[in-house]
Design a protein around this motif. Structure first.
Motif, PDB file in Angstrom:
ATOM      1  N   ASP A  17       4.378  -6.883  -1.848  1.00  0.00           N
ATOM      2  CA  ASP A  17       5.660  -6.833  -1.305  1.00  0.00           C
ATOM      3  C   ASP A  17       6.624  -5.744  -1.585  1.00  0.00           C
ATOM      4  N   TRP A  18       6.451  -5.144  -2.795  1.00  0.00           N
ATOM      5  CA  TRP A  18       7.248  -4.099  -3.405  1.00  0.00           C
ATOM      6  C   TRP A  18       6.765  -2.620  -2.662  1.00  0.00           C
ATOM      7  N   GLU A  19       5.601  -2.635  -2.073  1.00  0.00           N
ATOM      8  CA  GLU A  19       5.271  -1.193  -1.877  1.00  0.00           C
ATOM      9  C   GLU A  19       5.517  -0.467  -0.543  1.00  0.00           C
ATOM     10  N   PHE A  20       6.085  -1.323   0.511  1.00  0.00           N
ATOM     11  CA  PHE A  20       6.253  -0.810   1.929  1.00  0.00           C
ATOM     12  C   PHE A  20       7.546  -0.672   2.330  1.00  0.00           C
ATOM     13  N   GLY A  21       8.429  -1.496   1.750  1.00  0.00           N
ATOM     14  CA  GLY A  21       9.940  -1.822   2.182  1.00  0.00           C
ATOM     15  C   GLY A  21      10.837  -0.468   2.283  1.00  0.00           C
ATOM     16  N   GLY A  43      -4.776 -13.941  12.115  1.00  0.00           N
ATOM     17  CA  GLY A  43      -3.290 -14.817  11.923  1.00  0.00           C
ATOM     18  C   GLY A  43      -2.586 -13.895  10.973  1.00  0.00           C
ATOM     19  N   PRO A  44      -1.622 -14.762  10.531  1.00  0.00           N
ATOM     20  CA  PRO A  44      -0.695 -14.192   9.559  1.00  0.00           C
ATOM     21  C   PRO A  44      -1.275 -13.773   8.105  1.00  0.00           C
ATOM     22  N   VAL A  45      -0.541 -12.783   7.670  1.00  0.00           N
ATOM     23  CA  VAL A  45      -1.020 -12.614   6.259  1.00  0.00           C
ATOM     24  C   VAL A  45      -0.212 -12.702   5.190  1.00  0.00           C
ATOM     25  N   LYS A  46      -0.424 -13.299   3.989  1.00  0.00           N
ATOM     26  CA  LYS A  46       0.476 -13.441   3.184  1.00  0.00           C
ATOM     27  C   LYS A  46       0.538 -12.630   2.065  1.00  0.00           C
ATOM     28  N   SER A  47       1.767 -12.362   1.351  1.00  0.00           N
ATOM     29  CA  SER A  47       1.887 -11.513   0.408  1.00  0.00           C
ATOM     30  C   SER A  47       1.689 -12.042  -1.024  1.00  0.00           C
ATOM     31  N   ILE A  48       1.693 -11.245  -2.176  1.00  0.00           N
ATOM     32  CA  ILE A  48       1.547 -11.648  -3.363  1.00  0.00           C
ATOM     33  C   ILE A  48       2.635 -12.778  -3.627  1.00  0.00           C
ATOM     34  N   GLY A  49       3.970 -12.384  -3.210  1.00  0.00           N
ATOM     35  CA  GLY A  49       5.104 -13.036  -3.347  1.00  0.00           C
ATOM     36  C   GLY A  49       5.093 -14.273  -2.590  1.00  0.00           C
ATOM     37  N   GLY A  50       4.142 -14.803  -1.822  1.00  0.00           N
ATOM     38  CA  GLY A  50       4.020 -15.860  -1.148  1.00  0.00           C
ATOM     39  C   GLY A  50       4.796 -15.726   0.446  1.00  0.00           C
ATOM     40  N   LEU A  51       5.196 -14.683   0.866  1.00  0.00           N
ATOM     41  CA  LEU A  51       5.845 -14.408   2.207  1.00  0.00           C
ATOM     42  C   LEU A  51       4.692 -14.181   3.153  1.00  0.00           C
ATOM     43  N   ARG A  52       4.895 -14.829   4.244  1.00  0.00           N
ATOM     44  CA  ARG A  52       3.841 -14.497   5.532  1.00  0.00           C
ATOM     45  C   ARG A  52       4.502 -13.612   6.399  1.00  0.00           C
ATOM     46  N   LEU A  53       3.478 -12.590   6.956  1.00  0.00           N
ATOM     47  CA  LEU A  53       3.706 -11.703   8.235  1.00  0.00           C
ATOM     48  C   LEU A  53       2.930 -11.771   8.935  1.00  0.00           C
ATOM     49  N   ASP A  68       1.497   7.865  15.007  1.00  0.00           N
ATOM     50  CA  ASP A  68       1.536   9.327  14.288  1.00  0.00           C
ATOM     51  C   ASP A  68       0.929   9.353  12.890  1.00  0.00           C
ATOM     52  N   ALA A  69       1.052   8.142  12.231  1.00  0.00           N
ATOM     53  CA  ALA A  69       0.707   7.832  10.651  1.00  0.00           C
ATOM     54  C   ALA A  69       0.374   6.498  10.526  1.00  0.00           C
ATOM     55  N   VAL A  70      -0.429   6.343   9.568  1.00  0.00           N
ATOM     56  CA  VAL A  70      -0.920   4.879   9.130  1.00  0.00           C
ATOM     57  C   VAL A  70      -0.561   4.979   7.248  1.00  0.00           C
ATOM     58  N   ALA A  71       0.046   4.003   7.146  1.00  0.00           N
ATOM     59  CA  ALA A  71       0.133   3.814   5.780  1.00  0.00           C
ATOM     60  C   ALA A  71      -0.579   2.376   5.167  1.00  0.00           C
ATOM     61  N   VAL A  72      -1.415   2.670   4.497  1.00  0.00           N
ATOM     62  CA  VAL A  72      -2.349   1.153   3.652  1.00  0.00           C
ATOM     63  C   VAL A  72      -1.658   0.789   2.849  1.00  0.00           C
ATOM     64  N   ILE A  73      -0.997  -0.399   2.843  1.00  0.00           N
ATOM     65  CA  ILE A  73      -0.334  -1.069   1.718  1.00  0.00           C
ATOM     66  C   ILE A  73      -1.370  -1.747   0.607  1.00  0.00           C
ATOM     67  N   GLY A  74      -1.049  -1.758  -0.597  1.00  0.00           N
ATOM     68  CA  GLY A  74      -2.112  -2.116  -1.509  1.00  0.00           C
ATOM     69  C   GLY A  74      -1.825  -3.806  -1.471  1.00  0.00           C
ATOM     70  N   ALA A  75      -3.159  -4.268  -2.023  1.00  0.00           N
ATOM     71  CA  ALA A  75      -3.177  -5.862  -1.776  1.00  0.00           C
ATOM     72  C   ALA A  75      -4.337  -5.978  -2.942  1.00  0.00           C
ATOM     73  N   GLU A  76      -4.211  -7.431  -3.206  1.00  0.00           N
ATOM     74  CA  GLU A  76      -5.421  -8.015  -4.088  1.00  0.00           C
ATOM     75  C   GLU A  76      -6.828  -8.043  -3.629  1.00  0.00           C
ATOM     76  N   THR A  77      -6.735  -7.836  -2.202  1.00  0.00           N
ATOM     77  CA  THR A  77      -8.004  -8.140  -1.561  1.00  0.00           C
ATOM     78  C   THR A  77      -8.829  -6.841  -1.429  1.00  0.00           C
ATOM     79  N   TRP A  78      -8.138  -5.588  -1.573  1.00  0.00           N
ATOM     80  CA  TRP A  78      -8.843  -4.187  -1.560  1.00  0.00           C
ATOM     81  C   TRP A  78      -9.941  -3.960  -2.428  1.00  0.00           C
ATOM     82  N   PRO A  79      -9.924  -4.478  -3.696  1.00  0.00           N
ATOM     83  CA  PRO A  79     -11.097  -4.216  -4.463  1.00  0.00           C
ATOM     84  C   PRO A  79     -12.242  -4.906  -4.259  1.00  0.00           C
ATOM     85  N   SER A  80     -12.208  -6.125  -3.565  1.00  0.00           N
ATOM     86  CA  SER A  80     -13.053  -6.976  -3.357  1.00  0.00           C
ATOM     87  C   SER A  80     -14.223  -6.362  -2.574  1.00  0.00           C
TER      88      SER A  80
END
Length: 199
Positions: A17-21, A43-53, A68-80
């Protein structure tokens, strides 16, 4: 009239939640950018804090040719091991001169795509990327620092550095607005001055 720049934010399940705002808000409010939410999920994705996007679109390069740009936001899923492969999107964006950034676990997507080869970069500490995906091209150029690192069109940051991720990303995207980015950097830094510290 100046053409608005478009930034795609890549979200996967359990995103931070804190990495993109700070980046998304300031890019729109301070710099007049347009932001779109991307995800390999339908479908929607859920944040670590439980918010749906609810993402605006997927991650296929052909549906994101306007970015023009892409920002890849961290998530617990990326290391899997079954983390989504977004290398085609990142490589296509970079190939047309766009900016590609990754913060925290999002740096794993850049490493997997080979974008750190020949480029200085950082993440969540020395050896962290290798501990998740083994060795990767460019690993010798890792910078063990607590802030974001920019090397040309590539921006990387640890999850604890959304402020410098924001300013480095905007500096890369808007090189002609260095003064505005400097103002933003000063604005963000105010909180961390030692004379403001609360006991």
């Amino acid at each position: 009239m100046e053409q608005k720049k478009t930034i795609g934010f890549v979200f996967v399940d359990k995103f931070a939640d804190w990495e993109f705002g700070l980046l998304s808000g300031s890019a729109v409010d301070w710099f007049g950018a347009r932001t779109v939410a991307l995800s390999p999920s339908t479908g929607p994705v859920k944040s670590i804090g439980g918010l749906r996007l609810m993402p605006d679109r997927g991650v296929a390069p052909e549906e994101n040719a306007d970015l023009d740009a892409v920002a890849v936001i961290g998530a617990e899923t990326w290391p899997s091991e079954d983390a989504p492969d977004i290398a085609p999107l990142l490589s296509a964006t970079l190939a047309r001169g766009g900016i590609v950034g990754g913060i925290c676990g999002g740096t794993l997507a850049l490493a997997r795509a080979g974008l750190f080869e020949g480029r200085k970069h950082t993440s969540n500490g020395a050896g962290w990327i290798q501990s998740k995906i083994s060795d990767y091209p460019g690993s010798s150029l890792y910078q063990d620092v607590p802030h974001a690192v920019r090397d040309a069109h590539i921006v990387s940051a640890p999850g604890s550095a959304p402020g410098t991720f924001t300013t480095n990303f905007l500096e890369a995207l808007y090189p002609e607005k260095a003064g505005q980015v400097a103002e933003m950097r000063e604005f963000i830094a105010r909180e961390y001055r030692t004379d403001n510290a609360q006991g």
